[in-house]
Design an enzyme around this catalytic site. Structure first.
Site, PDB file in Angstrom:
ATOM      1  CG  HIS A 240      -1.837  -1.157   1.301  1.00  0.00           C
ATOM      2  ND1 HIS A 240      -2.766  -1.420   0.328  1.00  0.00           N
ATOM      3  CD2 HIS A 240      -1.953  -2.150   2.213  1.00  0.00           C
ATOM      4  CE1 HIS A 240      -3.426  -2.526   0.659  1.00  0.00           C
ATOM      5  NE2 HIS A 240      -2.939  -2.991   1.795  1.00  0.00           N
TER       6      HIS A 240
ATOM      7  CG  HIS B 101      -6.764  -5.652   1.003  1.00  0.00           C
ATOM      8  ND1 HIS B 101      -7.471  -4.918   1.912  1.00  0.00           N
ATOM      9  CD2 HIS B 101      -5.452  -5.519   1.319  1.00  0.00           C
ATOM     10  CE1 HIS B 101      -6.603  -4.369   2.751  1.00  0.00           C
ATOM     11  NE2 HIS B 101      -5.395  -4.707   2.417  1.00  0.00           N
TER      12      HIS B 101
END
Lengths: 220, 338
Positions: free
Chosen positions: B55, B217
């Protein structure tokens, strides 16, 4: 029960059994990834593979005289290497059942049933999940119940695991009917129905592989 | 997916090595674990964040003054291990306690909670504030069940600023929880991001398809539709966001438009322009706007809009200086500009 009887295996054999289980789980990585991607974030197979790789490394580096240490090594390898929900939960599947257990040099069905029974309680406590929440518990609880029933009937270790595998597969099948109440699939609501849970699938692979290894021993 | 990697199993370790080479003047790596802490630790409550890798620049880019004192980093999209969190917390603890601030995911909660238990043995007091900004992940009455996405940035900003003021662990926790309660986000995905080393993306979207509310995700979202114009898309997202938040006309908000990885700044600025138009129309006061890609998911396409509803206390903390390798804020002298 003595080590020589077919109904129990030594700590060193437990180590070999879990090395085999690890290989089988690692082989299942693409399948687990696919199952997890359908309703989760797709990292379950990768995580399990990391955990069992680490466990194999630590198992191979040591000789074991107690069953306790084999379980502890597998569990702590997972907790310290995987991360994610799976690291803590599957790690607890191995370390949760040996807390306070006196050192055991061999594993029979009674002992396995009792270790996994305690592990199940530890997992429920930590994960705050229960049967029907579309988690690994949906496979693991039937496994534990079956192992206990078989242990009471004085079945052999391999027979207990045979029955447990059937129970695990039924548990996996059941997860298809559930809405997820836990983890990332939770937000899916009804859309999770029809998909099996990846964690439950892993439980079934672990139990199946334990059984396979024992059967292989019997054929030698 | 083409990725510039070596061994997929080494991506996190090698990325941290590269990061350390670039920023070694201000940060230190915690030995033996994937943890990073700031060098100039102060005598204050320590703020620890963390989560899965993949991320970037969250979480490792947010270690510094007015933000996180340390971060625990997991494998790609997987929570850090309990011992990683434990070692990071021990390294930054100055005897005033540690506040964990991270996105609400089952894996992160399990691992951070287990770390808290381990830290009790070290006599280190910990508290936790979960970031629960993604309105698409659960209804308003279950705000606590919502996942954490780009809102991490605002909540961490407030936590860091409060701790720099020398407040107690209880006070820092209180105001950070308030910030978490007042942070709302919604996102849209246009393309998946792939885990390095994997050949298949975790989900598939048609060339002309987008998904509202998809998680970072790839967790399935609210609905799939055909691609629409930036203004139509922004309007629909912002309407839903306001509906699911408690933000009313007359309220003041900080706005953050976050790119998910492959959506360009050019596109994000177009979105931001529309967000400003819409909030103005709704008589919601814009205190500040930020457009960036702090919370990405590899090459995932799409963006999210985050609103932090401000009050006097939160405004002061929001304006406090912050300096980390990938986030900077200088003390702002406001002139009542809207």
């Amino acid at each position: 029960m003595s080590i020589e009887t077919a109904n129990s295996i030594t700590a060193s054999q437990v180590k070999d059994m879990f090395l085999y289980v690890g290989e089988k789980v690692i082989e299942s990585k693409p399948l687990l990834t696919k199952i997890d991607s359908a309703i989760g974030d797709g990292d379950h197979g990768i995580g399990m593979s990391v955990g069992f790789t680490k466990a194999a490394e630590n198992l191979k580096a040591n000789e074991f005289t107690t069953v306790n240490d084999v379980f502890k090594t597998v569990g702590m390898s997972m907790i310290s290497s995987m991360g994610g929900a799976s690291g803590v939960i599957f790690g607890t599947m191995f370390v949760g059942g040996i807390k306070g257990l006196e050192p055991k040099t061999s594993l029979d069905l009674q002992l396995l049933a009792s270790i996994y029974d305690k592990a199940l309680e530890a997992i429920k406590l930590r994960g705050k999940a229960d049967l029907g929440d579309k988690t690994m518990i949906d496979a693991f609880q039937p496994v534990v119940e079956t192992l206990k029933v078989c242990a009471n009937k004085n079945e052999s270790l391999v027979e207990g695991l045979k029955q447990a595998e059937i129970a695990a597969l039924q548990g996996v099948e059941n997860t298809k009917d559930y809405v997820a109440k836990f983890g990332r699939a939770k937000s899916l609501g009804e859309r999770a129905i029809g998909h099996q849970d990846a964690g439950a699938t892993t439980v079934s692979i672990i139990i199946k592989s334990m059984k396979e290894w024992l059967e292989g021993q019997g054929n030698e | 997916m083409k990725k510039i990697i070596n061994n997929p199993g080494h991506v996190v370790q090698e990325a941290i090595e590269g990061y350390m080479c670039a920023f070694k003047d201000s940060i230190t790596k915690v030995e033996n674990v994937n943890g990073i802490i700031r060098k100039d630790l102060k005598e204050k409550v320590a703020i620890v964040s963390g989560g899965g890798s993949g991320h970037e620049p969250l979480f490792l880019g947010f270690v510094g003054e007015g933000l996180a004192d340390g971060v625990a980093i997991g494998n790609v999209f997987a929570a850090p291990t309990p011992n990683t969190v434990q070692h990071v917390a021990k390294a930054v603890n100055r005897g005033k306690g540690v506040l964990f601030v991270y996105g609400n995911y089952a894996g992160d909660v399990l691992n951070f909670d287990m770390a808290s238990e381990l830290l009790e043995f070290d006599d280190i007091q910990t508290k936790t504030v979960l970031v629960t900004d993604d309105v698409a992940s659960a209804p308003a009455e279950r705000k606590g069940d919502r996942r954490g996405i780009a809102g991490d940035v605002f909540v961490l900003k407030i936590a860091g600023a409060a701790s720099e003021k020398g407040w107690s662990l209880d006070e820092v926790t209180r105001v950070t929880q308030k910030a978490a309660d007042q942070t709302f986000s919604i996102g849209v995905a246009t393309a998946p991001g792939t885990i390095p080393g994997e050949t298949e993306p975790p989900f598939v979207l048609g060339d002309d398809e987008i998904e509202f509310g998809m998680g970072i995700h790839g967790e399935p979202g609210l609905k799939r539709t055909k691609l629409m114009s930036a203004d139509e898309l922004t309007d629909e997202l912002a309407e839903k966001l306001l509906e699911e938040s408690n933000i009313q006309p007359g309220d003041e908000v900080a706005v953050y438009v976050n790119g998910l990885g492959s959506t360009t700044l050019l596109e994000l600025l177009i979105v931001n322009r529309r967000v400003a138009q819409l909030l103005n129309k709704k008589k919601i006061d814009i205190y500040d706007m930020d457009v960036n890609s702090y919370c990405t998911t590899q090459e995932m396409g799409g963006f999210s809009i985050t609103l932090l509803k401000l009050d006097v206390e939160l405004k002061e903390l929001y304006d406090a200086p912050a300096s980390a390798p990938y986030y900077k804020k200088t003390q702002k002298i406001r002139e009542g500009v809207k």
